[in-house]
Design an enzyme around this catalytic site. Structure first.
Site, PDB file in Angstrom:
ATOM      1  CG  ASP A  45     -40.203  -6.039 -39.148  1.00 40.47           C
ATOM      2  OD1 ASP A  45     -40.982  -6.022 -40.165  1.00 40.47           O
ATOM      3  OD2 ASP A  45     -39.126  -6.772 -38.977  1.00 40.47           O
ATOM      4  NE  ARG A  68     -69.688  -9.113 -41.343  1.00 37.96           N
ATOM      5  CZ  ARG A  68     -70.931  -8.504 -41.464  1.00 37.96           C
ATOM      6  NH1 ARG A  68     -71.239  -8.121 -42.423  1.00 37.96           N
ATOM      7  NH2 ARG A  68     -71.435  -8.802 -40.373  1.00 37.96           N
ATOM      8  CG  ASP A  75     -44.549  -9.486 -41.554  1.00 32.61           C
ATOM      9  OD1 ASP A  75     -44.253  -9.278 -40.528  1.00 32.61           O
ATOM     10  OD2 ASP A  75     -43.905  -8.898 -42.442  1.00 32.61           O
TER      11      ASP A  75
END
Length: 562
Positions: free
Chosen positions: A420, A347, A416
């Site tokens: 990393d 949500r 993304d």
């Protein structure tokens, strides 16, 4: 296929009574009916009702669909019947319309063949006239005796402030029309007590107030606080490290026309009712929240059912506990602009409503922007957002989740997914069964300042949430800026490891001198040529339309009038 929106302004009439010698009942209103979005067999319509007569409390709006259209879902009213000769009856939160005031309602509907707009309206049984006019003929003779009773109301000695439409200069979206406590009484919160004179609970217990803070720190609640209507909560006035609530829900149930800026909502496990939410917008309308921080809500951080015309901007919605849900929203419409969503299971938001979602950052989600596979058909303008996976993200592709039966305008959204530690995502496509729109459903979306997803990320990281940032918000921002390596889903605020039972601390401070208690410090009034010994909060010294106190309050966050 989405078609070009069409609009038609229609003037309708409503009855009202003006109490004055030899005056008759005045009638008049203006109704604007706009088809804001249309697709094969379906459409969304927005209706604005402006009252040109005396205040009314309760209304029925009637019109006839000319081509068999049917209402499938409405907000701000209920319709019976839903096709043919429609009678729309106000919801509780839209019942009252003051003189020269307007309310916005709307609906989703179906059509076949053609979708012409209605050509006539009635309001409370009175046919459209297009002007204000007497509802009864004037007397043909002059009364022979004077009235024996005085009018039941006394006209105001000064006109109420008109002001600009926007809540404050940087307001955007569907809630930007809120005026809060403009023209009302200034109330000083003078202590951190749960109740009583000078408390936050007392401050928001009556309509038409601008609430300023002479104290900073946490306001520890023992039960839910209910905020009334026509209220401005100016958390930016609090000295020290700022102000917020701890251990309870703040409810805007049935409230309308509220502005909240620079405030913290931290429910947590200290609330005895773990089915409460951080903030509750049940049946509320015309609200705007700016630079607020909401964490540790148990049921949801935000719960909004039958709520309409609400904006949340430059805010943080993070670390919900219990169900671990960010925001549950229904009815709408809603605007979410440049907010930080962090460490939430789902949500983010749940958008069972027409929604603008622009330049937000969603981090460490298990389900991101969600519609719940609802049978309701809603429209979503999703533009310039960055979805970033974190340690508790189980499926990166759930940045859009349960979006079947929805239509989404998807532009410059990025994902993304590699955790990393660097911001290096890729374009995010529509998924989850949604249909992609080729243009925004709302004409207003183009008016919202929009950055690229990457620039929006930087702006949100720099500015979102209440200022100055406290330990709770700093923890959220540290998680997000780790870009995949930090963050969790919290079972309680204590799991954060922060002091004060997990809530962190908010240091107090000393309020600036305000001799006349009009909410503006003496030094500021002197600088701008006002009298620090006279309450002139509701003046307008440079004729901008904002009252003097609004100039001061807005300047604290918008870097004007410094």
């Amino acid at each position: 296929m989405r078609k070009t929106p069409i609009a038609l302004a229609i003037v309708a009439a409503t009855a009202s009574v003006a109490v004055a010698t030899n005056a008759q009942a005045a009638a008049g209103c203006q109704v604007t009916y706009q088809v804001s979005s249309q697709w094969t067999s379906g459409y969304t319509a927005a209706i604005t009702i402006k009252n040109l007569g005396d205040p009314i409390n309760g209304w029925q709006l009637g019109w006839t669909f000319p081509a068999g259209q049917t209402i499938t879902q409405s907000w701000g009213f209920t319709a019976s019947p839903t096709s043919g000769a429609v009678v729309a009856t106000n919801a509780d939160y839209t019942a009252a319309i003051g003189t020269n005031a307007a309310i916005d309602v709307g609906f989703n509907g179906t059509w076949t063949g053609t979708n012409p707009v209605p050509t006539a309206f009635t309001l409370n049984g009175t046919a459209c006239t297009g002007t204000t006019a007497p509802t009864t003929a004037p007397p043909t003779t002059t009364p022979t005796t004077a009235p024996t009773t005085a009018p039941t109301t006394v006209p105001p000695t000064t006109a109420p402030p008109v002001g600009p439409v926007k809540a404050f200069p940087t307001a955007v979206g569907f809630g930007a029309v809120a005026t809060g406590g403009r023209g009302g009484t200034v109330y000083h919160v003078t202590n951190l007590n749960d109740s009583g004179s000078g408390s936050f609970r007392d401050a928001v217990s009556a309509n038409n107030r601008i609430v300023v803070f002479d104290v900073g720190g946490y306001l520890k609640l023992t039960s839910t606080v209910l905020v009334k209507s026509n209220i401005t909560i100016a958390g930016q006035t609090a000295p020290g490290a700022g102000v917020g609530v701890q251990g309870g829900e703040v409810s805007f149930n049935s409230g309308t026309n509220v502005i909240v800026r620079n405030f913290r909502f931290r429910m947590g496990t200290e609330d005895a009712d773990q089915k409460n939410s951080g903030i509750n917008w049940l049946d509320a309308s015309n609200l705007i929240f700016d630079h607020v921080s909401i964490e540790f809500g148990a049921w949801n951080n935000i719960d909004a059912v039958r709520a309409s015309n609400i904006t949340m901007q430059y805010s943080i919605d993070a670390n919900p506990i219990g169900q671990q849900f960010g925001a549950h929203t229904e009815t709408g419409p809603y605007t979410w602009w440049r907010n930080l969503w962090g460490n939430s299971h789902n949500r983010n938001p749940l958008a069972k409503a027409n929604t603008q979602f622009v330049n937000n950052v969603v981090y460490n989600y298990q389900a991101g922007y969600t519609a719940g596979n609802s049978s309701g058909h809603f429209l979503h303008d999703v533009v310039g957002n960055y979805f970033i996976t974190g340690p508790r993200t189980t499926s990166a592709s759930n940045y859009y989740y349960q979006t079947g039966n929805q239509q989404i305008y998807n532009k410059d959204n990025w994902l993304d997914s590699n955790k990393d530690g660097a911001l290096n995502g890729a374009a995010a496509a529509v998924r989850g069964g949604a249909t992609e729109l080729t243009a925004p459903f709302s004409a207003d979306t183009a008016n919202i300042p929009t950055l690229s997803a990457a620039a929006g990320y930087a702006d949100v990281i720099a500015k979102a949430g209440a200022t100055p940032r406290d330990d709770v918000d700093k923890l959220v921002v540290a998680d997000v800026t780790s870009l995949g390596t930090k963050g969790d889903l919290w079972s309680s605020q204590t799991a954060t490891g922060l002091g004060n039972n997990g809530y962190g601390t908010l240091a107090g401070g000393t309020a600036k001198t305000d001799t006349d208690k009009d909410g503006m410090p003496d030094a500021w009034e002197t600088k701008y040529g006002l009298n620090p010994s006279t309450n002139d909060a509701n003046g307008d010294f440079d004729k901008t339309g904002y009252t003097n106190i609004e100039k001061y309050l807005n300047g604290l966050l918008d870097n004007q009038y410094q």
